[in-house]
Write an enzyme that holds these catalytic residues in place. Structure first.
Site, PDB file in Angstrom:
ATOM      1  N   LYS A  36       0.909  -1.111  -0.099  1.00  0.00           N
ATOM      2  CA  LYS A  36       0.049  -0.092   0.021  1.00  0.00           C
ATOM      3  C   LYS A  36       0.929   1.221  -0.006  1.00  0.00           C
ATOM      4  O   LYS A  36       0.239   2.550  -0.238  1.00  0.00           O
ATOM      5  CB  LYS A  36      -0.898   0.163   1.135  1.00  0.00           C
ATOM      6  CG  LYS A  36      -0.054   0.330   2.604  1.00  0.00           C
ATOM      7  CD  LYS A  36      -0.979   0.259   3.763  1.00  0.00           C
ATOM      8  CE  LYS A  36      -0.561   0.298   5.178  1.00  0.00           C
ATOM      9  NZ  LYS A  36      -1.126   0.495   6.231  1.00  0.00           N
ATOM     10  N   GLY A  41       9.240  -1.378   2.775  1.00  0.00           N
ATOM     11  CA  GLY A  41       8.487  -1.493   4.069  1.00  0.00           C
ATOM     12  C   GLY A  41       9.454  -0.520   5.248  1.00  0.00           C
ATOM     13  O   GLY A  41      10.120   0.364   5.024  1.00  0.00           O
ATOM     14  N   LYS A  52      20.407   3.935  10.310  1.00  0.00           N
ATOM     15  CA  LYS A  52      22.140   3.732  10.475  1.00  0.00           C
ATOM     16  C   LYS A  52      22.564   4.769   9.651  1.00  0.00           C
ATOM     17  O   LYS A  52      23.892   5.049   9.739  1.00  0.00           O
ATOM     18  CB  LYS A  52      22.253   2.237   9.572  1.00  0.00           C
ATOM     19  CG  LYS A  52      22.262   1.128  10.735  1.00  0.00           C
ATOM     20  CD  LYS A  52      21.010   0.824  11.165  1.00  0.00           C
ATOM     21  CE  LYS A  52      20.791   1.047  12.626  1.00  0.00           C
ATOM     22  NZ  LYS A  52      19.319   0.595  13.153  1.00  0.00           N
ATOM     23  N   GLY A 115      -4.546  -3.927   0.705  1.00  0.00           N
ATOM     24  CA  GLY A 115      -5.040  -5.205   0.485  1.00  0.00           C
ATOM     25  C   GLY A 115      -5.843  -5.665   1.720  1.00  0.00           C
ATOM     26  O   GLY A 115      -5.543  -5.373   2.942  1.00  0.00           O
ATOM     27  N   ILE A 179      15.640   0.581  19.906  1.00  0.00           N
ATOM     28  CA  ILE A 179      15.496   1.954  19.258  1.00  0.00           C
ATOM     29  C   ILE A 179      15.660   3.045  19.930  1.00  0.00           C
ATOM     30  O   ILE A 179      16.425   4.123  19.614  1.00  0.00           O
ATOM     31  CB  ILE A 179      13.875   1.926  18.546  1.00  0.00           C
ATOM     32  CG1 ILE A 179      13.746   0.776  17.778  1.00  0.00           C
ATOM     33  CG2 ILE A 179      13.433   3.257  18.092  1.00  0.00           C
ATOM     34  CD1 ILE A 179      12.483   0.533  16.973  1.00  0.00           C
ATOM     35  N   GLU A 198      13.882   4.131  31.582  1.00  0.00           N
ATOM     36  CA  GLU A 198      13.519   2.739  31.260  1.00  0.00           C
ATOM     37  C   GLU A 198      13.197   2.002  32.363  1.00  0.00           C
ATOM     38  O   GLU A 198      13.489   2.371  33.546  1.00  0.00           O
ATOM     39  CB  GLU A 198      15.049   1.973  30.932  1.00  0.00           C
ATOM     40  CG  GLU A 198      14.911   0.513  30.857  1.00  0.00           C
ATOM     41  CD  GLU A 198      13.968  -0.054  29.954  1.00  0.00           C
ATOM     42  OE1 GLU A 198      13.778   0.362  28.681  1.00  0.00           O
ATOM     43  OE2 GLU A 198      13.073  -1.039  30.170  1.00  0.00           O
ATOM     44  N   ASP A 302       7.282  -9.198  11.403  1.00  0.00           N
ATOM     45  CA  ASP A 302       6.997  -8.804  12.685  1.00  0.00           C
ATOM     46  C   ASP A 302       5.708  -8.895  13.347  1.00  0.00           C
ATOM     47  O   ASP A 302       5.241  -8.857  14.285  1.00  0.00           O
ATOM     48  CB  ASP A 302       7.084  -6.925  12.478  1.00  0.00           C
ATOM     49  CG  ASP A 302       8.515  -6.564  12.481  1.00  0.00           C
ATOM     50  OD1 ASP A 302       9.381  -7.159  12.505  1.00  0.00           O
ATOM     51  OD2 ASP A 302       8.764  -5.175  12.621  1.00  0.00           O
ATOM     52  N   HIS A 435      45.206  -9.941  11.650  1.00  0.00           N
ATOM     53  CA  HIS A 435      45.696  -9.169  12.942  1.00  0.00           C
ATOM     54  C   HIS A 435      46.171  -7.772  12.190  1.00  0.00           C
ATOM     55  O   HIS A 435      47.109  -7.788  11.068  1.00  0.00           O
ATOM     56  CB  HIS A 435      47.103  -9.936  13.577  1.00  0.00           C
ATOM     57  CG  HIS A 435      47.579  -8.706  14.469  1.00  0.00           C
ATOM     58  ND1 HIS A 435      47.215  -8.921  15.749  1.00  0.00           N
ATOM     59  CD2 HIS A 435      48.823  -8.078  14.379  1.00  0.00           C
ATOM     60  CE1 HIS A 435      47.997  -8.056  16.286  1.00  0.00           C
ATOM     61  NE2 HIS A 435      48.875  -7.258  15.633  1.00  0.00           N
TER      62      HIS A 435
END
Ligand SMILES: Cc1cc2nc3c(=O)[nH]c(=O)nc-3n(C[C@H](O)[C@H](O)[C@H](O)COP(=O)(O)OP(=O)(O)OC[C@H]3O[C@@H](n4cnc5c(N)ncnc54)[C@H](O)[C@@H]3O)c2cc1C
Length: 457
Positions: A36, A41, A52, A115, A179, A198, A302, A435
């Site tokens: 849609k 997405g 990012k 849809g 996030i 938090e 998700d 290394h």
């Protein structure tokens, strides 16, 4: 009304949906992909990629600010969010065009529009009906809020945060998960004062506790403030900002409040339940092979309970396409999926934490070793601190790897191979790491657990 028949109909063109479409088309199916908004997405347009890009711009700002330490004369004269936005959008547009080209090249029919499932295997878009021999539901997720906490004005979600054309002077971030800490990290680097709130006792609370604690120390050192183990109570908006009140009576004043308390499944009003698909609290319930309660209807991404990550969506999309083609792909449990939190410093992990491994395998059967990045040459050069912790079953495989440090997200691939292939530390200890790389630190942890430490005691 016109009717169209395909081997596969995919509802939602995000990471999970487009991966299913691409793989199914590659395997010879005719595919309709219904979207849609924009193919790609959340991840491409409002998630992984734009965040990012901002994090990279933030790293550049930090480099300019800290350049004198390395003998480079540069100054940070400011952050032009319009230009940062241009850089962000140029990446999105380029990846979006690439995806559109790929979908076209695979012969997938893209249907633009909203849809709705109107029968077990039929999706209606406008006046058209698309029926598939199989259907994949992949409608993704949206930013959730808390009861009574309305989004609007100075109370924003990641969707609005990504589009800001200015750097706020002071921001409050509700939620210290992935996030929340990524935006906190970006804004701090761009010059904002940031306070994270938090409810749980640690930032990134799903990670290994020692890693969360190191992130808290690193954030404190960077001047990012946080209040842990305290719940949000209310927010009042005024002309120039917000006042957030916490359950313990404390208040936090800021220009903006970012609500980052998780994402809910986007399944409401799409006809899923009416078509017989079992939904629980909005999530589509599937078995381990991603089959819903309706035969021939699958769900990915998700909307399926568990980790909400783009690469889980990709993997599930590929899985379903192969399952439909009768290839019997291997089921991957969420615990074996790598996770990266891209703040500064980065956090990455795969497998069980030490505590969860002890619960699963028995405390006396599990050992762990945490290698401090102070012993790693490349980490020293990058001026990063942190660690890599490996958890193993005694006389058994590596079952968890947890890391923190600059750019450690790039190291999680090797850890994922070890965990998914159930390699013993003795199997992977002989691998040679170039290394100087931070990869060597993972090698050092494997060597130690295999009983032959090199740069460790
Ligand atoms: C700020 C942020 C940062 C993130 N960073 C990362 C990261 O670094 N790494 C990572 O792995 N994950 C990250 N994620 C998570 C990742 O974006 C999601 O896990 C992933 O996009 C889920 O894919 P999906 O296909 O399930 O859903 P989505 O990507 O949300 O796609 C669903 C699609 O379905 C469409 N759709 C919905 N309903 C309909 C309908 N009725 N008709 C037609 N189309 C419909 C939508 O328009 C959307 O395009 C981030 C998320 C956010 C918000």
């Amino acid at each position: 009304m016109s009717e169209h028949n395909f081997d596969l109909v995919v509802l939602g063109g995000g990471s999970g949906g487009y991966a299913a479409a691409l793989r199914a088309a590659e395997l010879g199916s005719t595919v309709a992909l219904i979207e849609k908004d924009k193919l790609g997405g959340t991840c491409l347009h409002r998630g992984c990629i734009p965040t990012k890009a901002l994090l990279h711009a933030a790293e550049v700002a930090d480099s300019a600010r800290e350049s004198a330490k390395f003998g480079i004369r540069a100054t940070l004269d400011g952050v032009d969010m319009t230009q940062v936005g241009g850089y962000r959008d140029s990446i999105i547009t380029s990846k979006w065009k690439g995806l559109q080209g790929l979908v076209k090249a695979r012969g997938i029919t893209v249907v633009e529009g909203e849809g709705r499932l109107v029968g077990a295997k039929t999706v209606q878009v406008g006046d058209d009906r698309y029926t598939g021999a199989n259907v994949v539901l992949a409608t993704g997720s949206y930013s959730r809020s808390l009861p009574g906490l309305e989004i609007g004005g100075r109370v924003i979600t990641s969707d609005q945060a990504l589009q800001l054309d200015f750097v706020p002077g002071k921001v409050a971030v509700l939620g210290g998960g992935v996030i929340g800490v990524e935006f906190a990290s970006v804004w701090k680097s761009f010059g904002a004062d940031v306070t994270i709130i938090e409810a749980l006792p640690h930032l990134v609370p799903n990670e290994e506790e020692s890693i969360s604690k190191q992130l808290e120390r690193a954030f404190r050192k960077r001047g990012i403030d946080y209040k842990l183990g305290v719940r949000f109570q209310s927010v009042a908006q005024h002309e120039n900002g917000v006042v957030v009140t916490l359950e313990n009576g404390e208040t936090v004043e800021a220009e903006l409040l970012l609500v980052a308390v998780g994402r809910g499944p986007a399944t409401q009003g799409l006809g899923y339940e009416e078509a017989g698909v079992t939904v629980d609290r909005g999530f589509v319930i599937t078995d381990e092979r991603l089959r819903t309660s309706v035969p021939g209807v699958y769900a990915v991404g998700d909307i399926v309970p568990g980790l909400q990550l783009a690469h889980r969506g990709f993997q599930q999309g590929i899985f379903v396409a192969e399952e439909i083609a009768g290839l019997t792909p291997i089921v991957v449990e969420d615990v074996n999926i790598p996770k990266v939190t891209y703040c500064e410093p980065e956090v990455a992990s795969v497998g069980y934490t030490e505590a969860k491994a002890a619960e699963k395998f028995g405390a006396d059967r599990v050992s762990a070793y945490e290698y401090n990045l102070a012993g790693n040459g490349k980490s020293h050069i990058l001026e990063t601190s942190g660690s890599i912790k490996v958890v193993r079953v005694n006389d058994g495989p590596v079952v968890g790897v947890h890391m923190i440090g600059a750019r450690v997200g790039e190291l999680i691939g090797e850890a994922q191979l070890a965990v998914n292939w159930e390699a013993y530390p003795e199997d992977v200890a002989p691998f040679i790491h170039a290394h100087p790389t931070q990869n060597e630190a993972l090698g050092e942890a494997f060597l130690k657990l295999a009983g032959k430490p090199l740069h460790a005691l």
